[in-house]
Design a protein around this motif. Structure first.
Motif, PDB file in Angstrom:
ATOM      1  N   LEU A   2     -19.018 -16.044-129.551  1.00  0.00           N
ATOM      2  CA  LEU A   2     -18.045 -16.594-128.609  1.00  0.00           C
ATOM      3  C   LEU A   2     -17.589 -15.557-127.588  1.00  0.00           C
ATOM      4  CD1 LEU A   2     -15.859 -18.679-131.082  1.00  0.00           C
ATOM      5  CD2 LEU A   2     -17.432 -19.580-129.371  1.00  0.00           C
ATOM      6  N   ASP A  17     -19.417 -13.404-126.206  1.00  0.00           N
ATOM      7  CA  ASP A  17     -20.506 -13.170-125.257  1.00  0.00           C
ATOM      8  C   ASP A  17     -20.811 -14.479-124.543  1.00  0.00           C
ATOM      9  OD1 ASP A  17     -22.986 -12.877-123.970  1.00  0.00           O
ATOM     10  OD2 ASP A  17     -23.650 -11.371-125.412  1.00  0.00           O
ATOM     11  N   PRO A  18     -20.448 -14.626-123.269  1.00  0.00           N
ATOM     12  CA  PRO A  18     -20.647 -15.886-122.552  1.00  0.00           C
ATOM     13  C   PRO A  18     -22.100 -16.387-122.594  1.00  0.00           C
ATOM     14  CG  PRO A  18     -19.229 -14.443-121.283  1.00  0.00           C
ATOM     15  CD  PRO A  18     -19.746 -13.628-122.430  1.00  0.00           C
ATOM     16  N   ALA A  32     -22.630 -17.758-126.129  1.00  0.00           N
ATOM     17  CA  ALA A  32     -21.806 -18.958-126.302  1.00  0.00           C
ATOM     18  C   ALA A  32     -22.406 -20.143-125.563  1.00  0.00           C
ATOM     19  CB  ALA A  32     -20.385 -18.695-125.819  1.00  0.00           C
ATOM     20  N   ALA A  33     -23.062 -19.872-124.443  1.00  0.00           N
ATOM     21  CA  ALA A  33     -23.668 -20.945-123.652  1.00  0.00           C
ATOM     22  C   ALA A  33     -24.837 -21.601-124.387  1.00  0.00           C
ATOM     23  CB  ALA A  33     -24.145 -20.397-122.311  1.00  0.00           C
ATOM     24  N   VAL A  63     -11.866 -14.121-123.942  1.00  0.00           N
ATOM     25  CA  VAL A  63     -13.091 -14.856-123.637  1.00  0.00           C
ATOM     26  C   VAL A  63     -13.524 -15.718-124.822  1.00  0.00           C
ATOM     27  CG1 VAL A  63     -15.552 -14.628-123.078  1.00  0.00           C
ATOM     28  CG2 VAL A  63     -13.876 -13.144-121.961  1.00  0.00           C
ATOM     29  N   ALA A  64     -13.409 -15.157-126.034  1.00  0.00           N
ATOM     30  CA  ALA A  64     -13.825 -15.899-127.231  1.00  0.00           C
ATOM     31  C   ALA A  64     -13.015 -17.173-127.394  1.00  0.00           C
ATOM     32  CB  ALA A  64     -13.684 -15.014-128.465  1.00  0.00           C
ATOM     33  N   ASN A 119     -14.023 -19.741-124.702  1.00  0.00           N
ATOM     34  CA  ASN A 119     -15.297 -20.384-125.010  1.00  0.00           C
ATOM     35  C   ASN A 119     -15.141 -21.386-126.157  1.00  0.00           C
ATOM     36  OD1 ASN A 119     -16.931 -19.145-123.059  1.00  0.00           O
ATOM     37  ND2 ASN A 119     -17.219 -17.327-124.323  1.00  0.00           N
ATOM     38  N   ALA A 136     -13.564 -24.489-124.804  1.00  0.00           N
ATOM     39  CA  ALA A 136     -14.511 -25.257-124.000  1.00  0.00           C
ATOM     40  C   ALA A 136     -15.437 -26.082-124.887  1.00  0.00           C
ATOM     41  CB  ALA A 136     -15.328 -24.307-123.117  1.00  0.00           C
ATOM     42  N   LEU A 137     -15.880 -25.498-126.016  1.00  0.00           N
ATOM     43  CA  LEU A 137     -16.751 -26.221-126.937  1.00  0.00           C
ATOM     44  C   LEU A 137     -16.005 -27.386-127.601  1.00  0.00           C
ATOM     45  CD1 LEU A 137     -18.576 -23.177-128.546  1.00  0.00           C
ATOM     46  CD2 LEU A 137     -19.700 -25.037-127.313  1.00  0.00           C
TER      47      LEU A 137
END
Length: 444
Positions: free
Chosen positions: A171, A173-174, A177-178, A200-201, A204, A207-208
């Protein structure tokens, strides 16, 4: 070709094709239960697959089914419905055995150790091919009657893979995570770990979760729209307008006025169709057990509550509980915000939730209470049941829900299950459309 694959049939013995199938399935069993290769079985299987004109990559567990189909497009049609309960062409049993072995090996031999985001996604793609092989659409096995236990196994395998993945690192690491696509197993882990995420984690993760919520909401919204509306309110006189005229009933009731001489039917009374539905605002109270065993049901029902909250004249209240209860009604229109405020795990204290829910009942006969739990109360069973019975006797439509999830069967305390059955309101389990039907008929 090896001697094994060229074995002739013998009187009283098995045929060469039966021997080939047996070799392929013995090789499958060996690879499923042991990471070590059996040279004799591997060599024989290579000969069989080559003799069939199939790519040797079929035997490589490191090659995904998705990748295999991309390289050899003609195989896609063969994988579709491969294991479905239907008649298959005679004479292709060995070929089918080779393809079935590929699906089973890639889906059920998940190994051990750490899992990357890419490996998880590759497994999910293979699982989708397995579902197609069973005659379902990708993701449809969980909704297929009779396959509940198999769907539960697949969900368990996916959950294990998610647990073996360093999710926090992924998570953060974009790019990694993508690579993730949301699923119930992943969402459960995100909800459990959200308090340990930041920056960031956390973004992400949110977003999920948001993506998954939106996808499920779209499916459930369609189900709500398709489900039949509630019963006609017979207490409301029909509107005497032309569009409501019941022509057949009008003719039938006036047949005694038929004039043979004039060859005409004289109508002295018109009959109209009753079309009025409930006009009083209905109240829906959803109480959700947020213990870890109920995650799937909690997510589905939270989203469903938000959909019904968007219907006219439906007043929705949402309560979540473990050892404490929390009123989530202010956020009921946004299931994402609700889920972000839940805390998975902990014990069960149903009476605490009932104490918060009962004051919300103002008009019992116009209220439905949905209680989602496995009802394992550990010492509070009798007090909770007494509270539920009192609510039910007051006129509230009480719907106990043991499971409305992707894997079907859910463990429910047998004592409560029997009590609810005797009360006349049995526990709902299985696919969520059962609950959708119950609620739609009461609320609309």
């Amino acid at each position: 070709m090896t001697e094994t694959t060229d074995m002739p049939s013998e009187a009283g013995g098995q045929s060469a094709d039966e021997t080939r199938r047996q070799v392929l399935y013995w090789r499958l069993m060996s690879r499923l239960f042991s990471p070590d290769e059996q040279p004799a079985l591997e060599t024989a299987s290579l000969g069989i697959v080559g003799d069939l004109g199939l790519p040797l990559a079929l035997l490589d567990p490191g090659v995904s089914v998705d990748n295999l189909v991309q390289r050899f497009p003609d195989l896609a049609a063969e994988f579709e419905g491969l294991m479905a309960d239907k008649e298959h062409a005679a004479g292709d049993e060995v070929r089918r055995a080779a393809l079935v072995s590929k699906l089973l090996l890639n889906v059920f031999a998940t190994g051990s150790g750490n899992v990357t985001a890419g490996q998880l996604e590759s497994w999910k793609q293979d699982a989708a091919w397995f579902e197609r092989g069973m005659g379902c659409e990708a993701g449809g096995l969980r909704h297929s009657p009779g396959n509940e236990e198999l769907a539960k196994v697949l969900a368990g395998l996916e959950g294990d893979l998610v647990k073996r993945m360093h999710l926090r690192e992924v998570l953060a690491d974009p790019a990694l995570a993508a690579q993730l696509t949301p699923s119930m197993s992943l969402i459960e882990q995100l909800l459990r770990d959200k308090s340990n995420l930041s920056g960031v984690a956390l973004a992400n993760a949110k977003a999920l979760i948001r993506k998954y919520v939106d996808e499920v909401a779209e499916v459930l919204r369609t189900q709500v729209e398709k489900t039949s509306a509630g019963v006609i309110d017979r207490s409301v006189p029909p509107k005497r307008v032309f569009r409501n005229l019941d022509v057949q009933r009008t003719i039938w009731k006036n047949l005694t006025n038929w004039s043979a001489e004039d060859e005409r039917l004289y109508v002295d009374r018109l009959f109209y169709k009753q079309t009025a539905h409930r006009t009083t605002p209905a109240r829906l109270i959803v109480v959700v057990d947020q213990s870890g065993s109920m995650t799937d049901s909690m997510v589905n029902c939270t989203i469903l509550a938000s959909i019904f909250a968007g219907l006219p004249k439906v007043d929705v209240h949402l309560i979540a509980y473990d050892t404490r209860a929390i009123d989530l009604t202010p956020w009921v229109h946004d299931p994402f915000e609700v889920l972000m405020r839940t805390n998975l795990g902990g014990g069960n204290n149903g009476p605490v939730a009932m104490a918060m829910a009962r004051p919300k009942i103002s008009d019992p006969r116009n209220t439905v209470m949905v209680w989602i739990s496995d009802f394992y109360e550990f010492g509070a069973s009798q007090p909770l049941y007494e509270g539920i019975e009192a609510v039910y006797r007051s006129g509230v439509k009480f719907i106990p829900v043991g499971s409305v999830n992707s894997s079907g069967v859910q463990s429910v305390d047998p004592w409560f299950r029997k009590k609810f059955k005797d009360l006349g309101t049995p526990v709902i389990s299985g696919h969520i459309h059962k609950l959708v039907f119950e609620l739609k008929n009461f609320l609309t």
